[in-house]
Design a protein around this motif. Structure first.
Motif, PDB file in Angstrom:
ATOM      1  N   ILE A  79      89.613  31.147  29.086  1.00 26.98           N
ATOM      2  CA  ILE A  79      88.688  32.280  29.128  1.00 26.98           C
ATOM      3  C   ILE A  79      87.283  31.712  29.046  1.00 26.98           C
ATOM      4  CG2 ILE A  79      87.959  34.391  27.976  1.00 26.98           C
ATOM      5  CD1 ILE A  79      90.774  34.765  26.998  1.00 26.98           C
ATOM      6  N   THR A  80      86.492  31.918  30.094  1.00 22.95           N
ATOM      7  CA  THR A  80      85.233  31.193  30.190  1.00 22.95           C
ATOM      8  C   THR A  80      84.152  31.986  30.898  1.00 22.95           C
ATOM      9  OG1 THR A  80      84.207  29.214  31.147  1.00 22.95           O
ATOM     10  CG2 THR A  80      86.113  30.101  32.289  1.00 22.95           C
ATOM     11  N   ALA A  81      82.916  31.721  30.515  1.00 21.71           N
ATOM     12  CA  ALA A  81      81.771  32.266  31.237  1.00 21.71           C
ATOM     13  C   ALA A  81      81.399  31.370  32.411  1.00 21.71           C
ATOM     14  CB  ALA A  81      80.577  32.411  30.292  1.00 21.71           C
ATOM     15  N   LEU A  82      82.045  30.208  32.504  1.00 18.63           N
ATOM     16  CA  LEU A  82      81.779  29.266  33.595  1.00 18.63           C
ATOM     17  C   LEU A  82      82.632  29.652  34.794  1.00 18.63           C
ATOM     18  CD1 LEU A  82      81.944  25.976  31.477  1.00 18.63           C
ATOM     19  CD2 LEU A  82      79.891  27.248  32.140  1.00 18.63           C
ATOM     20  N   ASN A  83      82.021  30.236  35.806  1.00 21.62           N
ATOM     21  CA  ASN A  83      82.802  30.705  36.952  1.00 21.62           C
ATOM     22  C   ASN A  83      82.521  29.921  38.224  1.00 21.62           C
ATOM     23  OD1 ASN A  83      80.270  31.608  37.554  1.00 21.62           O
ATOM     24  ND2 ASN A  83      80.789  33.784  37.651  1.00 21.62           N
ATOM     25  N   ASP A  84      81.898  28.736  38.088  1.00 22.72           N
ATOM     26  CA  ASP A  84      81.671  27.909  39.266  1.00 22.72           C
ATOM     27  C   ASP A  84      82.948  27.157  39.617  1.00 22.72           C
ATOM     28  OD1 ASP A  84      81.171  24.839  38.040  1.00 22.72           O
ATOM     29  OD2 ASP A  84      80.722  26.495  36.669  1.00 22.72           O
ATOM     30  N   ALA A  85      83.071  26.799  40.888  1.00 22.68           N
ATOM     31  CA  ALA A  85      84.300  26.165  41.369  1.00 22.68           C
ATOM     32  C   ALA A  85      84.601  24.870  40.631  1.00 22.68           C
ATOM     33  CB  ALA A  85      84.195  25.908  42.873  1.00 22.68           C
ATOM     34  N   GLU A  86      83.570  24.088  40.308  1.00 20.60           N
ATOM     35  CA  GLU A  86      83.787  22.803  39.634  1.00 20.60           C
ATOM     36  C   GLU A  86      84.448  22.992  38.267  1.00 20.60           C
ATOM     37  OE1 GLU A  86      81.217  18.902  38.071  1.00 20.60           O
ATOM     38  OE2 GLU A  86      80.250  20.483  39.238  1.00 20.60           O
ATOM     39  N   SER A  87      83.985  23.990  37.502  1.00 17.02           N
ATOM     40  CA  SER A  87      84.564  24.239  36.180  1.00 17.02           C
ATOM     41  C   SER A  87      85.988  24.756  36.291  1.00 17.02           C
ATOM     42  CB  SER A  87      83.706  25.253  35.412  1.00 17.02           C
ATOM     43  OG  SER A  87      82.418  24.736  35.168  1.00 17.02           O
ATOM     44  N   ILE A  88      86.232  25.621  37.279  1.00 19.61           N
ATOM     45  CA  ILE A  88      87.576  26.164  37.470  1.00 19.61           C
ATOM     46  C   ILE A  88      88.556  25.047  37.809  1.00 19.61           C
ATOM     47  CG2 ILE A  88      88.985  27.659  38.941  1.00 19.61           C
ATOM     48  CD1 ILE A  88      86.363  29.392  39.220  1.00 19.61           C
ATOM     49  N   VAL A  89      88.155  24.180  38.736  1.00 18.94           N
ATOM     50  CA  VAL A  89      89.017  23.057  39.114  1.00 18.94           C
ATOM     51  C   VAL A  89      89.234  22.128  37.922  1.00 18.94           C
ATOM     52  CG1 VAL A  89      89.160  20.990  40.561  1.00 18.94           C
ATOM     53  CG2 VAL A  89      88.424  23.156  41.559  1.00 18.94           C
ATOM     54  N   LYS A  90      88.190  21.898  37.132  1.00 19.62           N
ATOM     55  CA  LYS A  90      88.314  21.039  35.950  1.00 19.62           C
ATOM     56  C   LYS A  90      89.336  21.612  34.968  1.00 19.62           C
ATOM     57  CE  LYS A  90      85.515  18.762  32.374  1.00 19.62           C
ATOM     58  NZ  LYS A  90      84.137  18.595  31.821  1.00 19.62           N
ATOM     59  N   GLY A  91      89.300  22.933  34.774  1.00 20.29           N
ATOM     60  CA  GLY A  91      90.255  23.568  33.871  1.00 20.29           C
ATOM     61  C   GLY A  91      91.677  23.477  34.383  1.00 20.29           C
ATOM     62  N   LEU A  92      91.861  23.738  35.677  1.00 18.70           N
ATOM     63  CA  LEU A  92      93.201  23.659  36.257  1.00 18.70           C
ATOM     64  C   LEU A  92      93.722  22.227  36.227  1.00 18.70           C
ATOM     65  CD1 LEU A  92      92.699  26.087  39.266  1.00 18.70           C
ATOM     66  CD2 LEU A  92      93.949  26.554  37.156  1.00 18.70           C
ATOM     67  N   ASP A  93      92.841  21.265  36.474  1.00 20.96           N
ATOM     68  CA  ASP A  93      93.248  19.861  36.415  1.00 20.96           C
ATOM     69  C   ASP A  93      93.610  19.439  34.993  1.00 20.96           C
ATOM     70  OD1 ASP A  93      92.969  19.478  39.115  1.00 20.96           O
ATOM     71  OD2 ASP A  93      90.997  18.513  38.995  1.00 20.96           O
ATOM     72  N   ALA A  94      93.007  20.099  34.002  1.00 25.48           N
ATOM     73  CA  ALA A  94      93.331  19.797  32.603  1.00 25.48           C
ATOM     74  C   ALA A  94      94.684  20.375  32.199  1.00 25.48           C
ATOM     75  CB  ALA A  94      92.240  20.331  31.678  1.00 25.48           C
ATOM     76  N   GLY A  95      95.246  21.241  33.058  1.00 23.50           N
ATOM     77  CA  GLY A  95      96.572  21.788  32.780  1.00 23.50           C
ATOM     78  C   GLY A  95      96.629  23.283  32.598  1.00 23.50           C
ATOM     79  N   ALA A  96      95.484  23.976  32.750  1.00 23.27           N
ATOM     80  CA  ALA A  96      95.492  25.429  32.577  1.00 23.27           C
ATOM     81  C   ALA A  96      96.344  26.096  33.651  1.00 23.27           C
ATOM     82  CB  ALA A  96      94.072  25.977  32.631  1.00 23.27           C
ATOM     83  N   THR A  97      97.014  27.165  33.260  1.00 25.11           N
ATOM     84  CA  THR A  97      97.837  27.932  34.187  1.00 25.11           C
ATOM     85  C   THR A  97      96.994  28.912  34.985  1.00 25.11           C
ATOM     86  OG1 THR A  97      99.610  27.813  32.547  1.00 25.11           O
ATOM     87  CG2 THR A  97      99.896  29.393  34.332  1.00 25.11           C
ATOM     88  N   ASP A  98      95.965  29.460  34.337  1.00 24.05           N
ATOM     89  CA  ASP A  98      95.115  30.466  34.967  1.00 24.05           C
ATOM     90  C   ASP A  98      93.800  30.504  34.207  1.00 24.05           C
ATOM     91  OD1 ASP A  98      94.217  32.486  36.601  1.00 24.05           O
ATOM     92  OD2 ASP A  98      95.807  33.908  36.107  1.00 24.05           O
ATOM     93  N   TYR A  99      92.849  31.306  34.691  1.00 22.25           N
ATOM     94  CA  TYR A  99      91.591  31.474  33.970  1.00 22.25           C
ATOM     95  C   TYR A  99      91.086  32.894  34.152  1.00 22.25           C
ATOM     96  CZ  TYR A  99      88.899  31.449  38.283  1.00 22.25           C
ATOM     97  OH  TYR A  99      88.387  31.774  39.508  1.00 22.25           O
ATOM     98  N   VAL A 100      90.323  33.337  33.174  1.00 24.00           N
ATOM     99  CA  VAL A 100      89.676  34.647  33.205  1.00 24.00           C
ATOM    100  C   VAL A 100      88.207  34.416  32.877  1.00 24.00           C
ATOM    101  CG1 VAL A 100      89.528  36.923  32.115  1.00 24.00           C
ATOM    102  CG2 VAL A 100      91.767  35.872  32.492  1.00 24.00           C
ATOM    103  N   THR A 101      87.316  35.010  33.654  1.00 28.80           N
ATOM    104  CA  THR A 101      85.894  34.814  33.396  1.00 28.80           C
ATOM    105  C   THR A 101      85.340  35.930  32.518  1.00 28.80           C
ATOM    106  OG1 THR A 101      85.341  35.945  35.468  1.00 28.80           O
ATOM    107  CG2 THR A 101      85.503  33.543  35.532  1.00 28.80           C
ATOM    108  N   LYS A 102      84.400  35.566  31.656  1.00 27.17           N
ATOM    109  CA  LYS A 102      83.694  36.525  30.814  1.00 27.17           C
ATOM    110  C   LYS A 102      82.444  37.003  31.547  1.00 27.17           C
ATOM    111  CE  LYS A 102      84.833  34.129  26.459  1.00 27.17           C
ATOM    112  NZ  LYS A 102      84.232  33.412  25.311  1.00 27.17           N
ATOM    113  N   PRO A 103      82.097  38.294  31.414  1.00 22.33           N
ATOM    114  CA  PRO A 103      82.857  39.355  30.746  1.00 22.33           C
ATOM    115  C   PRO A 103      84.058  39.743  31.598  1.00 22.33           C
ATOM    116  CG  PRO A 103      80.930  40.283  31.812  1.00 22.33           C
ATOM    117  CD  PRO A 103      80.821  38.794  31.988  1.00 22.33           C
ATOM    118  N   PHE A 104      85.151  40.128  30.954  1.00 19.07           N
ATOM    119  CA  PHE A 104      86.366  40.429  31.689  1.00 19.07           C
ATOM    120  C   PHE A 104      86.754  41.890  31.522  1.00 19.07           C
ATOM    121  CE2 PHE A 104      87.555  38.616  27.552  1.00 19.07           C
ATOM    122  CZ  PHE A 104      88.277  39.671  27.009  1.00 19.07           C
ATOM    123  N   ASN A 105      87.528  42.366  32.477  1.00 19.53           N
ATOM    124  CA  ASN A 105      88.101  43.708  32.417  1.00 19.53           C
ATOM    125  C   ASN A 105      89.427  43.626  31.666  1.00 19.53           C
ATOM    126  OD1 ASN A 105      90.210  45.655  33.746  1.00 19.53           O
ATOM    127  ND2 ASN A 105      88.228  46.615  34.118  1.00 19.53           N
TER     128      ASN A 105
END
Length: 226
Positions: A79-105
């Motif tokens: 769950i992150t306020a970082l919604n740029d592609a680089e951060s998303i890829v970094k999270g997925l490469d670290a092993g995350a299954t999915d991500y949700v950006t803040k603020p979220f519904n």
């Protein structure tokens, strides 16, 4: 009862996530930083971890990597306020299954949680008779397999696995083709058109589910789930 670990250094965010999850039957445990989260994972068993990224001491990327190294069976939604592609890829490469950006519904968050839990249990994902059978990597309509091209199959599978998630064109291109491909990212649009046309021919209400969010990307809506 499924048990979820909520990791966030902001108490209001931890309380908000708990308010969404506990009324629908999830048991929640809290950690206010990465160190506490790692200690809890050593001592307790969790079915899912909701993990903030920007925290003191260890950030979410480090915590995610440590948990997936020691407990690869536990899915993690970042769950992150970082919604740029680089951060998303970094999270997925670290092993995350999915991500949700803040603020979220809240509805989108719960859809992501349900989706991850289904995948963890290997349960088929079904929308109005359209089924993704993860165990066999098949897409079926009313029990009959549908033949898509490999890229169209991968795109539709991605949408079915992540209901409610907004994907922009570059994200879809990265997930399905990768940036090393020589294709143009606009090939995403032509493949989505192909998916829509094929499912319309089969009288599937694709326009109720696969939505174009103009200027932003595409989203699978589960509002018509049956």
């Amino acid at each position: 009862m499924d048990k979820i670990l909520i990791v966030d250094d902001e108490i209001r965010m931890r309380q908000l996530l708990r308010l969404y999850l506990e009324p629908i039957g999830y048991e929640c445990s809290m950690a206010n930083d990465g160190i506490e989260a790692l200690e809890k994972v050593k001592k307790e068993t969790f079915d899912l971890i909701l993990l903030d990224v920007m925290m003191p001491m260890y950030d979410g990327f480090e915590v995610c990597k440590k948990i997936t190294d020691s407990h690869p069976e536990v899915p993690i939604i970042m769950i992150t306020a970082l919604n740029d592609a680089e951060s998303i890829v970094k999270g997925l490469d670290a092993g995350a299954t999915d991500y949700v950006t803040k603020p979220f519904n809240g509805d989108v968050l719960l859809a992501r949680v349900r989706s991850v839990m289904r995948r963890k249990a290997k349960e088929p994902v079904i929308y109005h008779g359209l089924t993704f059978d993860e165990s066999n990597n098949l897409i079926l309509l009313d029990g009959k397999s549908i033949d898509f091209t490999p890229k169209a199959h991968a795109l539709l599978r991605l949408f079915l696995q992540h209901p409610g998630r907004l994907f922009n064109r570059l994200e879809l291109y990265e997930f399905v083709w990768s940036y090393t491909s020589e294709s143009d990212p606009r090939t995403v649009d032509s493949h989505i058109k192909m998916i829509r046309e094929k499912l319309r021919e089969l009288d599937y209400p694709i326009d109720r589910h696969l939505k174009t969010i103009w200027g932003r990307g595409y989203r699978w809506s589960e509002n018509e789930t049956k």
